[in-house]
Design an enzyme around this catalytic site. Structure first.
Site, PDB file in Angstrom:
ATOM      1  CB  SER A 147      -0.927   0.026   1.214  1.00 57.25           C
ATOM      2  OG  SER A 147      -0.203   0.156   2.412  1.00 57.25           O
ATOM      3  CE  LYS A 161      -2.572   2.463   4.950  1.00 59.90           C
ATOM      4  NZ  LYS A 161      -2.528   1.593   3.740  1.00 59.90           N
TER       5      LYS A 161
END
Length: 257
Positions: free
Chosen positions: A76, A146
């Site tokens: 991701s 993230k």
């Protein structure tokens, strides 16, 4: 030397400028073949457990207050981070009141079951050992990684395929995975939010392969990550060696200040 008379004759007297001779006997040299006494060593049955205990304490202190290694479990954050990379996370600066800033890559605890339904890789033997001594998270701990896009007070929005706008200004995001668009043209990818105090809005660099803040806006927190769930900032890719790199803040976020 000079002589001076006494009742029984003469005696030698040393003048002020003469050097007096030390007539004390010299210490006897140790007998040939003797050795200085040895210091007593701890028994191995005591020494090895003690060394192991010290190592565990040091590992715990390093993990708790300085840095900790984390394994990247998915793609991701490509191409910034590859699956199975190991990153070092700075856990020291938050102790001095520093908060995550825009553009930083952060590790955080799962804020609201974001990982529910996701199949997780079983930990390797190495990961189990490093987790046991505290140099990596213990097996079973749920963390995500993230990029911070918005901090408290920021307005973040996506329309169409982008670009992402931060406080009305478009972001230049060269780190977005090749072939992806900055915004995803789907229900979750279209939004306009304002980040509340004490929270972050985060997104993955592999935009079309990241279940980030965009897709958890119905989790009771609006997809926000509480600052209390942030473990620290990822500062360097430490392993494997060919992937070694630092993780600086991109220029586009510096221009927002």
């Amino acid at each position: 030397m000079r002589q001076e008379p006494t009742e029984s004759g003469t005696a030698d007297v040393t003048d002020a400028g003469d050097v007096a001779t030390d007539l004390r006997p010299e210490p006897e040299a140790p007998a040939s073949g003797t050795r200085p006494p040895k210091r007593r060593r701890l028994s191995p049955w005591v020494e090895y457990p003690l060394l192991a205990a010290v190592a565990l304490v040091l590992a715990f202190l390093i993990k708790t207050f300085l840095v900790q290694a984390f394994l990247i479990p998915s793609g991701s954050m490509q191409n910034t981070l590859q699956e199975d990379d190991r990153v070092l996370v700075d856990k020291l600066t938050p102790w001095f009141g520093s908060e995550p800033d825009r553009g930083e890559v952060v590790v955080f605890r799962d804020p609201a079951d974001w990982l529910a339904g996701h199949e997780l890789k079983p930990p390797s033997t190495t990961q189990k050992v490093l987790g046991f001594v505290g140099l990596m998270p213990a097996a079973g701990e749920q963390h995500l990684i993230k990029r911070v896009i918005g901090v408290a007070g920021d307005t973040v929005e996506c329309q169409g395929t982008g670009p992402v706008k931060l406080n009305g200004k478009p972001l230049d995001e060269p780190y977005v995975y090749e072939g992806n668009t900055p915004c995803s043209n789907d229900a979750g990818g279209q939004f306009r939010i304002t980040v509340p105090a004490g929270h972050l809005w985060v997104m993955g660099d592999h935009r079309q392969h990241s279940q980030d803040s965009r897709y958890h806006q119905n989790d009771g927190r609006g997809g926000m990550v509480p600052l209390t769930d942030v473990v620290g900032r990822a500062i360097v890719v430490a392993w494997p060696v060919p992937n070694w790199s630092t993780l600086p803040v991109p220029d586009t976020f510096e221009a927002q200040d």
